[in-house]
Design a protein around this motif. Structure first.
Motif, PDB file in Angstrom:
ATOM      1  N   VAL A  19       0.849  -1.189   0.000  1.00  0.00           N
ATOM      2  CA  VAL A  19       0.000   0.000   0.000  1.00  0.00           C
ATOM      3  C   VAL A  19       0.885   1.240   0.000  1.00  0.00           C
ATOM      4  CG1 VAL A  19      -1.737   1.293   1.305  1.00  0.00           C
ATOM      5  CG2 VAL A  19      -1.821  -1.189   1.248  1.00  0.00           C
ATOM      6  N   ASP A  20       0.581   2.189  -0.876  1.00  0.00           N
ATOM      7  CA  ASP A  20       1.313   3.445  -0.888  1.00  0.00           C
ATOM      8  C   ASP A  20       0.975   4.206   0.389  1.00  0.00           C
ATOM      9  OD1 ASP A  20       2.698   5.738  -1.536  1.00  0.00           O
ATOM     10  OD2 ASP A  20       1.206   6.451  -2.965  1.00  0.00           O
ATOM     11  N   PHE A  21       1.999   4.501   1.176  1.00  0.00           N
ATOM     12  CA  PHE A  21       1.821   5.100   2.498  1.00  0.00           C
ATOM     13  C   PHE A  21       1.110   6.449   2.428  1.00  0.00           C
ATOM     14  CE2 PHE A  21       4.018   5.898   6.736  1.00  0.00           C
ATOM     15  CZ  PHE A  21       3.330   4.888   7.359  1.00  0.00           C
ATOM     16  N   HIS A  22       1.475   7.285   1.477  1.00  0.00           N
ATOM     17  CA  HIS A  22       0.881   8.618   1.382  1.00  0.00           C
ATOM     18  C   HIS A  22      -0.578   8.558   0.940  1.00  0.00           C
ATOM     19  CE1 HIS A  22       4.576  10.655   2.311  1.00  0.00           C
ATOM     20  NE2 HIS A  22       5.205   9.829   1.486  1.00  0.00           N
ATOM     21  N   ASP A  23      -0.869   7.659   0.024  1.00  0.00           N
ATOM     22  CA  ASP A  23      -2.257   7.484  -0.413  1.00  0.00           C
ATOM     23  C   ASP A  23      -3.109   6.991   0.755  1.00  0.00           C
ATOM     24  OD1 ASP A  23      -4.349   7.500  -2.269  1.00  0.00           O
ATOM     25  OD2 ASP A  23      -4.010   5.396  -2.809  1.00  0.00           O
ATOM     26  N   PHE A  24      -2.555   6.084   1.554  1.00  0.00           N
ATOM     27  CA  PHE A  24      -3.265   5.563   2.718  1.00  0.00           C
ATOM     28  C   PHE A  24      -3.561   6.678   3.713  1.00  0.00           C
ATOM     29  CE2 PHE A  24      -3.511   3.721   6.947  1.00  0.00           C
ATOM     30  CZ  PHE A  24      -4.399   2.686   6.758  1.00  0.00           C
ATOM     31  N   MET A  25      -2.581   7.562   3.950  1.00  0.00           N
ATOM     32  CA  MET A  25      -2.756   8.649   4.921  1.00  0.00           C
ATOM     33  C   MET A  25      -3.882   9.592   4.497  1.00  0.00           C
ATOM     34  SD  MET A  25       1.241   9.454   5.793  1.00  0.00           S
ATOM     35  CE  MET A  25       0.894  11.035   6.516  1.00  0.00           C
ATOM     36  N   ILE A  26      -3.971   9.880   3.227  1.00  0.00           N
ATOM     37  CA  ILE A  26      -5.016  10.772   2.720  1.00  0.00           C
ATOM     38  C   ILE A  26      -6.391  10.129   2.881  1.00  0.00           C
ATOM     39  CG2 ILE A  26      -5.941  11.842   0.629  1.00  0.00           C
ATOM     40  CD1 ILE A  26      -2.971  12.141  -0.274  1.00  0.00           C
ATOM     41  N   LYS A  27      -6.506   8.860   2.497  1.00  0.00           N
ATOM     42  CA  LYS A  27      -7.801   8.183   2.564  1.00  0.00           C
ATOM     43  C   LYS A  27      -8.195   7.827   3.994  1.00  0.00           C
ATOM     44  CE  LYS A  27      -7.781   6.612  -2.106  1.00  0.00           C
ATOM     45  NZ  LYS A  27      -8.090   5.587  -3.052  1.00  0.00           N
ATOM     46  N   GLU A  28      -7.204   7.689   4.883  1.00  0.00           N
ATOM     47  CA  GLU A  28      -7.482   7.323   6.272  1.00  0.00           C
ATOM     48  C   GLU A  28      -8.342   8.384   6.964  1.00  0.00           C
ATOM     49  OE1 GLU A  28      -5.163   6.681  10.474  1.00  0.00           O
ATOM     50  OE2 GLU A  28      -4.341   7.949   8.906  1.00  0.00           O
ATOM     51  N   GLN A  29      -8.167   9.626   6.588  1.00  0.00           N
ATOM     52  CA  GLN A  29      -8.887  10.716   7.229  1.00  0.00           C
ATOM     53  C   GLN A  29     -10.386  10.680   6.936  1.00  0.00           C
ATOM     54  OE1 GLN A  29      -6.849  14.111   5.735  1.00  0.00           O
ATOM     55  NE2 GLN A  29      -4.975  13.688   6.862  1.00  0.00           N
ATOM     56  N   ASN A  30     -10.768  10.112   5.797  1.00  0.00           N
ATOM     57  CA  ASN A  30     -12.167  10.158   5.384  1.00  0.00           C
ATOM     58  C   ASN A  30     -12.890   8.814   5.414  1.00  0.00           C
ATOM     59  OD1 ASN A  30     -11.836  12.921   4.777  1.00  0.00           O
ATOM     60  ND2 ASN A  30     -11.003  12.398   2.784  1.00  0.00           N
ATOM     61  N   ASP A  31     -12.154   7.722   5.372  1.00  0.00           N
ATOM     62  CA  ASP A  31     -12.777   6.405   5.248  1.00  0.00           C
ATOM     63  C   ASP A  31     -12.680   5.609   6.548  1.00  0.00           C
ATOM     64  OD1 ASP A  31     -13.154   7.111   2.622  1.00  0.00           O
ATOM     65  OD2 ASP A  31     -11.546   5.854   1.841  1.00  0.00           O
ATOM     66  N   THR A  32     -13.596   4.657   6.713  1.00  0.00           N
ATOM     67  CA  THR A  32     -13.545   3.752   7.857  1.00  0.00           C
ATOM     68  C   THR A  32     -12.526   2.647   7.584  1.00  0.00           C
ATOM     69  OG1 THR A  32     -15.245   2.279   6.983  1.00  0.00           O
ATOM     70  CG2 THR A  32     -16.001   4.138   8.316  1.00  0.00           C
ATOM     71  N   SER A  33     -12.193   1.883   8.601  1.00  0.00           N
ATOM     72  CA  SER A  33     -11.225   0.798   8.446  1.00  0.00           C
ATOM     73  C   SER A  33     -11.705  -0.234   7.432  1.00  0.00           C
ATOM     74  CB  SER A  33     -10.962   0.115   9.790  1.00  0.00           C
ATOM     75  OG  SER A  33     -10.310   1.005  10.660  1.00  0.00           O
ATOM     76  N   MET A  34     -12.993  -0.526   7.442  1.00  0.00           N
ATOM     77  CA  MET A  34     -13.548  -1.502   6.500  1.00  0.00           C
ATOM     78  C   MET A  34     -13.429  -0.998   5.064  1.00  0.00           C
ATOM     79  SD  MET A  34     -14.838  -4.436   6.094  1.00  0.00           S
ATOM     80  CE  MET A  34     -15.735  -5.116   7.439  1.00  0.00           C
ATOM     81  N   GLU A  35     -13.702   0.289   4.852  1.00  0.00           N
ATOM     82  CA  GLU A  35     -13.578   0.868   3.513  1.00  0.00           C
ATOM     83  C   GLU A  35     -12.132   0.861   3.043  1.00  0.00           C
ATOM     84  OE1 GLU A  35     -17.285   4.058   3.443  1.00  0.00           O
ATOM     85  OE2 GLU A  35     -15.387   4.641   4.375  1.00  0.00           O
ATOM     86  N   LEU A  50      -1.111  -0.557   9.952  1.00  0.00           N
ATOM     87  CA  LEU A  50      -0.700   0.675   9.254  1.00  0.00           C
ATOM     88  C   LEU A  50      -1.027   1.913  10.080  1.00  0.00           C
ATOM     89  CD1 LEU A  50      -1.737  -0.155   5.593  1.00  0.00           C
ATOM     90  CD2 LEU A  50       0.560   0.408   6.375  1.00  0.00           C
ATOM     91  N   LYS A  51      -2.197   1.918  10.725  1.00  0.00           N
ATOM     92  CA  LYS A  51      -2.552   3.066  11.564  1.00  0.00           C
ATOM     93  C   LYS A  51      -1.601   3.185  12.745  1.00  0.00           C
ATOM     94  CE  LYS A  51      -7.408   3.579  10.399  1.00  0.00           C
ATOM     95  NZ  LYS A  51      -8.758   3.701  10.920  1.00  0.00           N
ATOM     96  N   LYS A  52      -1.201   2.056  13.353  1.00  0.00           N
ATOM     97  CA  LYS A  52      -0.239   2.087  14.453  1.00  0.00           C
ATOM     98  C   LYS A  52       1.092   2.652  13.979  1.00  0.00           C
ATOM     99  CE  LYS A  52      -1.497  -1.898  17.189  1.00  0.00           C
ATOM    100  NZ  LYS A  52      -1.042  -3.211  17.636  1.00  0.00           N
ATOM    101  N   HIS A  53       1.494   2.206  12.787  1.00  0.00           N
ATOM    102  CA  HIS A  53       2.765   2.658  12.234  1.00  0.00           C
ATOM    103  C   HIS A  53       2.736   4.168  11.963  1.00  0.00           C
ATOM    104  CE1 HIS A  53       6.398   2.992  10.124  1.00  0.00           C
ATOM    105  NE2 HIS A  53       6.394   1.862   9.459  1.00  0.00           N
ATOM    106  N   LEU A  54       1.599   4.681  11.511  1.00  0.00           N
ATOM    107  CA  LEU A  54       1.463   6.121  11.263  1.00  0.00           C
ATOM    108  C   LEU A  54       1.591   6.925  12.551  1.00  0.00           C
ATOM    109  CD1 LEU A  54      -1.472   6.296   8.704  1.00  0.00           C
ATOM    110  CD2 LEU A  54       0.900   6.960   8.316  1.00  0.00           C
TER     111      LEU A  54
END
Length: 57
Positions: A19-35, A50-54
């Motif tokens: 998973v691209d880390f930066h793409d994940f960070m952007i989507k993490e703010q708006n989406d749920t874990s399931m999404e 990934l959230k722990k690592h962030l």
């Protein structure tokens, strides 16, 4: 300081669990874990890791 192939790869590769880390960070703010899991094709456990690592960095 010595430069090695392994060190160069670790700095150039921004993916964890495929998973691209930066793409994940952007989507993490708006989406749920399931999404996020369905979006990136990873398990919920990997999303939590990934959230722990962030939070550590």
């Amino acid at each position: 300081m010595r430069n090695s192939e392994k060190g160069a790869l670790s700095h150039s590769n921004r993916e964890i669990f495929g998973v691209d880390f930066h793409d994940f960070m952007i989507k993490e703010q708006n989406d749920t874990s399931m999404e996020l899991a369905s979006e990136f094709g990873i398990s919920l456990r990997e999303v939590k890791n990934l959230k722990k690592h962030l939070n550590r960095s």
